[in-house]
Design a protein around this motif. Structure first.
Motif, PDB file in Angstrom:
ATOM      1  N   LEU A 126       0.791  -1.120  -0.156  1.00 20.46           N
ATOM      2  CA  LEU A 126      -0.049  -0.202   0.089  1.00 20.46           C
ATOM      3  C   LEU A 126       0.842   1.186  -0.205  1.00 20.46           C
ATOM      4  CD1 LEU A 126      -2.952   1.492   0.241  1.00 20.46           C
ATOM      5  CD2 LEU A 126      -2.752   1.142   1.810  1.00 20.46           C
ATOM      6  N   GLN A 127       1.972   1.177   0.574  1.00 19.21           N
ATOM      7  CA  GLN A 127       3.023   2.728   0.693  1.00 19.21           C
ATOM      8  C   GLN A 127       3.480   2.651  -0.942  1.00 19.21           C
ATOM      9  OE1 GLN A 127       6.292   2.081   3.439  1.00 19.21           O
ATOM     10  NE2 GLN A 127       5.339   0.796   4.710  1.00 19.21           N
ATOM     11  N   ALA A 128       3.766   1.529  -1.732  1.00 19.49           N
ATOM     12  CA  ALA A 128       4.243   1.826  -3.384  1.00 19.49           C
ATOM     13  C   ALA A 128       3.117   2.346  -3.603  1.00 19.49           C
ATOM     14  CB  ALA A 128       4.451   0.018  -2.881  1.00 19.49           C
ATOM     15  N   ALA A 129       1.682   1.313  -3.671  1.00 17.01           N
ATOM     16  CA  ALA A 129       0.405   2.233  -4.243  1.00 17.01           C
ATOM     17  C   ALA A 129      -0.153   3.754  -3.537  1.00 17.01           C
ATOM     18  CB  ALA A 129      -1.076   1.776  -3.872  1.00 17.01           C
ATOM     19  N   LEU A 130       0.188   3.892  -2.666  1.00 15.70           N
ATOM     20  CA  LEU A 130       0.218   5.444  -2.302  1.00 15.70           C
ATOM     21  C   LEU A 130       1.233   6.383  -2.230  1.00 15.70           C
ATOM     22  CD1 LEU A 130      -2.501   5.011   0.344  1.00 15.70           C
ATOM     23  CD2 LEU A 130      -2.316   5.338  -1.921  1.00 15.70           C
ATOM     24  N   ALA A 131       2.763   6.046  -2.977  1.00 13.58           N
ATOM     25  CA  ALA A 131       4.068   6.657  -3.369  1.00 13.58           C
ATOM     26  C   ALA A 131       3.690   8.312  -3.661  1.00 13.58           C
ATOM     27  CB  ALA A 131       4.825   5.885  -3.265  1.00 13.58           C
ATOM     28  N   GLU A 132       3.895   9.230  -3.730  1.00 12.61           N
ATOM     29  CA  GLU A 132       3.546  10.084  -4.390  1.00 12.61           C
ATOM     30  C   GLU A 132       4.932  10.067  -5.904  1.00 12.61           C
ATOM     31  OE1 GLU A 132       4.742  14.114  -2.197  1.00 12.61           O
ATOM     32  OE2 GLU A 132       5.058  12.924  -0.607  1.00 12.61           O
TER      33      GLU A 132
END
Length: 167
Positions: free
Chosen positions: A161-167
């Motif tokens: 999820l961190q990767a999917a929501l990265a800027e």
């Protein structure tokens, strides 16, 4: 009526969607909503609103929905993000997240959403899929901030999820 003419207060009916109980017997094997929460993204604000589980979130109340976008020409874009939590050896983490668009025109009391899309994306979140590509940079940032603020350890344990929501 009770003795003395006093009325007994009526018990309110309520659905218990979020619980720690394991369901057995009738309905076993059906969709388990215990690990799913709803996040609403509306303008510059993201917040948890469990009412969205039954189309009763703050933004959905008193709105008549259509499947035709043209019925809501002045609608503002709002998002429901279904977020599922799971447990691994490292601890709990945000396992699934899917975003659904809707338009809301509070003044006209009209809205647009595709209910089938919302149901399918809820199912995908339960199945631990991450589908947030339809969110803009601002919305991804708001969701990221809310999830970190809600539980930083869960966020740390959620690299997908961190990767999917990265800027």
């Amino acid at each position: 009526m009770e003795q003395g003419g006093e009325k007994k207060p009526k018990k309110q009916l309520a659905l218990n969607v979020v619980s720690n109980k394991e369901h057995k017997g009738f309905g076993a094997g059906s969709i388990d909503l215990n690990s799913v929460s709803c996040v609403i993204i509306d303008g510059d604000e993201a917040y948890i609103d469990i009412g969205a589980m039954h189309a009763k979130s703050k933004v959905e109340r008193r709105i008549k929905f259509s499947t035709n976008k043209e019925d809501v020409p002045s609608g503002r874009t709002c998002w429901i993000v279904w977020v599922a939590v799971d447990r691994s050896e490292e601890g709990q983490y945000y396992a699934g997240a899917t975003a659904c668009e809707m338009l809301i025109d509070e003044e006209a009391r009209r809205g647009w959403k595709i209910l089938a899309d919302h149901v399918n994306r809820l199912d995908y979140a339960i199945k631990r899929r991450i589908m947030v590509d339809n969110l803009g940079t601002k919305e991804k940032g708001l969701l990221r901030e809310l999830l970190i603020k809600h539980n930083e350890l869960w966020w740390t344990n959620s690299p997908d999820l961190q990767a999917a929501l990265a800027e």
